[in-house]
Scaffold this motif. Structure first.
Motif, PDB file in Angstrom:
ATOM      1  N   PRO A  51      -1.633   1.736   9.298  1.00 50.80           N
ATOM      2  CA  PRO A  51      -0.987   2.297   8.382  1.00 50.80           C
ATOM      3  C   PRO A  51       0.172   1.939   7.604  1.00 50.80           C
ATOM      4  O   PRO A  51       0.613   2.566   6.543  1.00 50.80           O
ATOM      5  CB  PRO A  51      -0.349   3.655   9.355  1.00 50.80           C
ATOM      6  N   GLU A  52       0.342   0.697   7.838  1.00 49.10           N
ATOM      7  CA  GLU A  52       1.445  -0.054   6.986  1.00 49.10           C
ATOM      8  C   GLU A  52       1.052  -0.514   5.663  1.00 49.10           C
ATOM      9  O   GLU A  52       1.820  -0.745   4.712  1.00 49.10           O
ATOM     10  CB  GLU A  52       1.502  -1.479   7.890  1.00 49.10           C
ATOM     11  N   LEU A  53      -0.203  -0.165   5.306  1.00 49.85           N
ATOM     12  CA  LEU A  53      -0.868  -0.427   4.070  1.00 49.85           C
ATOM     13  C   LEU A  53      -0.289   0.826   3.214  1.00 49.85           C
ATOM     14  O   LEU A  53      -0.209   0.187   1.947  1.00 49.85           O
ATOM     15  CB  LEU A  53      -2.324  -0.078   4.085  1.00 49.85           C
ATOM     16  N   LEU A  54       0.263   1.690   3.863  1.00 47.24           N
ATOM     17  CA  LEU A  54       1.018   2.739   2.815  1.00 47.24           C
ATOM     18  C   LEU A  54       2.603   2.372   2.613  1.00 47.24           C
ATOM     19  O   LEU A  54       3.304   3.023   1.840  1.00 47.24           O
ATOM     20  CB  LEU A  54       0.911   4.213   3.544  1.00 47.24           C
ATOM     21  N   ASN A  55       2.961   1.056   3.349  1.00 44.50           N
ATOM     22  CA  ASN A  55       4.286   0.732   3.217  1.00 44.50           C
ATOM     23  C   ASN A  55       4.284  -0.669   2.665  1.00 44.50           C
ATOM     24  O   ASN A  55       5.145  -1.771   3.103  1.00 44.50           O
ATOM     25  CB  ASN A  55       4.849   0.712   4.561  1.00 44.50           C
ATOM     26  N   GLY A  56       3.303  -0.957   1.566  1.00 39.92           N
ATOM     27  CA  GLY A  56       3.317  -2.283   1.063  1.00 39.92           C
ATOM     28  C   GLY A  56       2.815  -3.351   2.018  1.00 39.92           C
ATOM     29  O   GLY A  56       2.826  -4.439   2.033  1.00 39.92           O
ATOM     30  N   SER A  57       1.904  -2.820   2.925  1.00 41.45           N
ATOM     31  CA  SER A  57       1.414  -3.853   4.011  1.00 41.45           C
ATOM     32  C   SER A  57       2.423  -4.440   4.967  1.00 41.45           C
ATOM     33  O   SER A  57       1.924  -5.348   5.191  1.00 41.45           O
ATOM     34  CB  SER A  57       0.264  -4.879   3.389  1.00 41.45           C
ATOM     35  N   ARG A  58       3.352  -3.815   5.236  1.00 45.15           N
ATOM     36  CA  ARG A  58       4.325  -4.365   6.186  1.00 45.15           C
ATOM     37  C   ARG A  58       4.954  -3.363   7.046  1.00 45.15           C
ATOM     38  O   ARG A  58       4.895  -2.029   6.768  1.00 45.15           O
ATOM     39  CB  ARG A  58       5.476  -4.758   5.069  1.00 45.15           C
ATOM     40  N   THR A  59       5.344  -3.758   8.036  1.00 46.68           N
ATOM     41  CA  THR A  59       5.979  -3.066   8.980  1.00 46.68           C
ATOM     42  C   THR A  59       7.437  -2.480   8.673  1.00 46.68           C
ATOM     43  O   THR A  59       7.750  -3.144   7.569  1.00 46.68           O
ATOM     44  CB  THR A  59       6.368  -3.798  10.449  1.00 46.68           C
ATOM     45  N   ARG A  60       7.796  -1.575   9.329  1.00 48.25           N
ATOM     46  CA  ARG A  60       9.215  -0.861   8.748  1.00 48.25           C
ATOM     47  C   ARG A  60      10.321  -1.917   8.793  1.00 48.25           C
ATOM     48  O   ARG A  60      11.239  -2.072   7.909  1.00 48.25           O
ATOM     49  CB  ARG A  60       9.608   0.282   9.481  1.00 48.25           C
ATOM     50  N   ALA A  61       9.946  -3.096   9.697  1.00 51.28           N
ATOM     51  CA  ALA A  61      10.894  -4.107   9.749  1.00 51.28           C
ATOM     52  C   ALA A  61      10.761  -5.205   8.716  1.00 51.28           C
ATOM     53  O   ALA A  61      11.486  -6.132   8.393  1.00 51.28           O
ATOM     54  CB  ALA A  61      11.150  -5.071  11.026  1.00 51.28           C
ATOM     55  N   GLY A  62       9.700  -5.015   7.739  1.00 48.36           N
ATOM     56  CA  GLY A  62       9.242  -5.842   6.336  1.00 48.36           C
ATOM     57  C   GLY A  62       8.418  -6.908   6.960  1.00 48.36           C
ATOM     58  O   GLY A  62       8.252  -7.867   5.883  1.00 48.36           O
ATOM     59  N   VAL A  63       7.822  -7.001   7.829  1.00 50.63           N
ATOM     60  CA  VAL A  63       7.035  -8.151   8.552  1.00 50.63           C
ATOM     61  C   VAL A  63       5.567  -7.805   7.932  1.00 50.63           C
ATOM     62  O   VAL A  63       5.055  -6.601   8.338  1.00 50.63           O
ATOM     63  CB  VAL A  63       6.821  -8.176   9.757  1.00 50.63           C
ATOM     64  N   PRO A  64       4.916  -8.823   7.014  1.00 50.90           N
ATOM     65  CA  PRO A  64       3.703  -8.695   6.780  1.00 50.90           C
ATOM     66  C   PRO A  64       2.558  -8.117   7.634  1.00 50.90           C
ATOM     67  O   PRO A  64       2.437  -8.977   8.792  1.00 50.90           O
ATOM     68  CB  PRO A  64       3.308  -9.512   5.814  1.00 50.90           C
ATOM     69  N   VAL A  65       1.369  -7.520   7.371  1.00 48.56           N
ATOM     70  CA  VAL A  65       0.350  -7.101   8.360  1.00 48.56           C
ATOM     71  C   VAL A  65      -0.855  -7.255   7.580  1.00 48.56           C
ATOM     72  O   VAL A  65      -1.230  -6.904   6.436  1.00 48.56           O
ATOM     73  CB  VAL A  65       0.473  -5.404   8.734  1.00 48.56           C
ATOM     74  N   ARG A  66      -1.816  -8.178   8.119  1.00 48.64           N
ATOM     75  CA  ARG A  66      -2.993  -8.584   7.533  1.00 48.64           C
ATOM     76  C   ARG A  66      -4.372  -7.777   8.356  1.00 48.64           C
ATOM     77  O   ARG A  66      -4.294  -8.046   9.403  1.00 48.64           O
ATOM     78  CB  ARG A  66      -3.387 -10.108   7.847  1.00 48.64           C
ATOM     79  N   PRO A  67      -4.872  -6.753   7.643  1.00 45.67           N
ATOM     80  CA  PRO A  67      -6.045  -6.284   8.425  1.00 45.67           C
ATOM     81  C   PRO A  67      -6.857  -7.085   8.778  1.00 45.67           C
ATOM     82  O   PRO A  67      -7.259  -8.006   7.981  1.00 45.67           O
ATOM     83  CB  PRO A  67      -6.352  -5.034   7.212  1.00 45.67           C
ATOM     84  N   GLN A  68      -7.738  -6.768   9.919  1.00 50.43           N
ATOM     85  CA  GLN A  68      -8.901  -7.475  10.262  1.00 50.43           C
ATOM     86  C   GLN A  68      -9.906  -6.887  10.418  1.00 50.43           C
ATOM     87  O   GLN A  68     -10.285  -5.533  10.759  1.00 50.43           O
ATOM     88  CB  GLN A  68      -8.453  -8.042  11.855  1.00 50.43           C
ATOM     89  N   LEU A  69     -11.261  -7.273   9.671  1.00 47.85           N
ATOM     90  CA  LEU A  69     -12.368  -6.584   9.765  1.00 47.85           C
ATOM     91  C   LEU A  69     -13.433  -7.309  11.033  1.00 47.85           C
ATOM     92  O   LEU A  69     -13.317  -8.552  11.019  1.00 47.85           O
ATOM     93  CB  LEU A  69     -13.241  -7.009   8.568  1.00 47.85           C
ATOM     94  N   LEU A  70     -14.131  -6.904  11.548  1.00 48.11           N
ATOM     95  CA  LEU A  70     -15.233  -7.147  12.308  1.00 48.11           C
ATOM     96  C   LEU A  70     -16.664  -6.645  12.243  1.00 48.11           C
ATOM     97  O   LEU A  70     -16.782  -5.511  11.939  1.00 48.11           O
ATOM     98  CB  LEU A  70     -14.850  -6.974  13.969  1.00 48.11           C
ATOM     99  N   GLY A  71     -17.694  -7.526  12.056  1.00 42.32           N
ATOM    100  CA  GLY A  71     -19.155  -7.211  11.709  1.00 42.32           C
ATOM    101  C   GLY A  71     -19.851  -8.353  11.828  1.00 42.32           C
ATOM    102  O   GLY A  71     -19.333  -9.381  11.751  1.00 42.32           O
TER     103      GLY A  71
END
Length: 336
Positions: A51-71
């Protein structure tokens, strides 16, 4: 030292990422895996996990989040990565490390480490499918049943254009049993030809500051990834960077923030279990967490747990300490 928060399926989700990154010290997060099979997922599937993608891909504290794909299908993963790129993530990570039996039986996660050529084709397909400025990283274990092809897999990942590689210093067969074989990460790093040298991140069994310093010395990595160590001790990243600790009198505020978000994101019948799951980890580091766990161990009623929070805090127990630790109390959750 760069510190990353690890993905942990079934535990370290957006709710816990939000709370743990409030304590400081974490430079980047990687999400739990998003399973890709034979279709292009709708945007809501990515947003549900990140859901951080709706917040610039960052947590509320401003830390970047990188989504992970598996397949395991390079073309399908590439198509999904292209769609995910439209949501402006902070990079895309690829999972070659999940040891879960059900995942491996479906040719996902660590089982692919027996097929270095396929691993390379997956990374190359995803790299081609997303904009050049968007980082593509990968996370792998040392192997599946053994570590004989670890170097081969790492070379395939680097040669395919990955920008970064995280190595968990165990095979699938090792599971999570100690020790972590940090010296093998050093050997994998040294096996990369000069023209394929990419940033490498060491992962596995970092529970204390001493562990972090020894892991860095053994592996030669400037970046570390931590999972269970941070869940157990939310102040670990701060301590590694020499910036302080997170005392227990701050924890009730963090637990309350966690509980409030669980109430919005988790079915009522599972809410108590999520709180007790985290307390079970915390009692390894905080003796006070043992008392809290004992009080709530037999409770599965959300109302009873809310009454417990009303009794133990947050004010005046933690209001000033939360501010002193630069922790924002009771922040609103990210969109569910």
């Amino acid at each position: 030292m760069i510190l990353l928060l690890a993905p942990m399926e079934g535990l370290l989700d957006a709710t816990l990422r939000d709370v743990l990154t409030r304590t400081g010290g974490i430079d980047r997060c990687v999400s739990e895996f998003i399973r890709v099979t034979n279709t292009v997922l709708p945007e809501r599937a990515f947003l549900r996990v990140v859901p951080e993608l709706l917040n610039g891909s960052r947590t509320r504290a401003g830390v970047p989040v990188r989504p992970q794909l598996l397949g395991s299908d390079p073309a399908c993963l590439a198509d999904n990565a292209a769609r995910l790129a439209g949501l402006r993530p902070h990079g895309i990570d690829l999972n070659f490390g999940c040891p879960a039996k059900t995942v491996n039986q479906s040719r996902g996660g660590a089982v692919l480490l027996d097929e270095p050529e396929l691993v390379g084709r997956i990374v190359a397909a995803v790299r081609r499918a997303v904009p050049a400025h968007l980082p593509v990283s990968a996370k792998m274990r040392l192997g599946y049943n053994d570590d004989r092809r670890a170097e081969e897999c790492a070379i395939a990942i680097a040669e395919a254009g990955a920008d970064e590689l995280v190595v968990h210093a165990r095979t699938k067969a090792h599971g999570y049993r100690p020790p972590a074989y940090w010296e093998r990460i050093a050997q994998v790093r040294e096996a990369l030809p000069a023209h394929l040298q990419i940033p490498m991140v060491a992962n596995g069994d970092i529970w204390t500051v001493a562990d972090a310093l020894r892991c860095q010395a053994v592996t030669g990595c400037d970046a570390l990834m931590m999972g269970r160590g941070m869940v157990t001790n939310p102040g670990l990243a701060l301590a590694i960077k020499g910036q302080g600790l997170v005392p227990w009198n701050v924890m009730p505020d963090l637990l309350l923030a966690f509980w409030q978000q669980v109430g919005l994101r988790v079915d009522r019948r599972h809410r108590a279990g999520r709180l007790k799951q985290w307390l079970n980890y915390l009692r390894r580091h905080y003796p006070q967490a043992q008392q809290a766990f004992d009080e709530l161990r037999l409770t599965n009623d959300a109302d009873a747990i809310q009454h417990w929070f009303d009794r133990v805090g947050p004010a005046p127990l933690i209001g000033t300490t939360a501010q002193a630790a630069n922790i924002e109390p009771r922040a609103e959750p990210l969109p569910a």
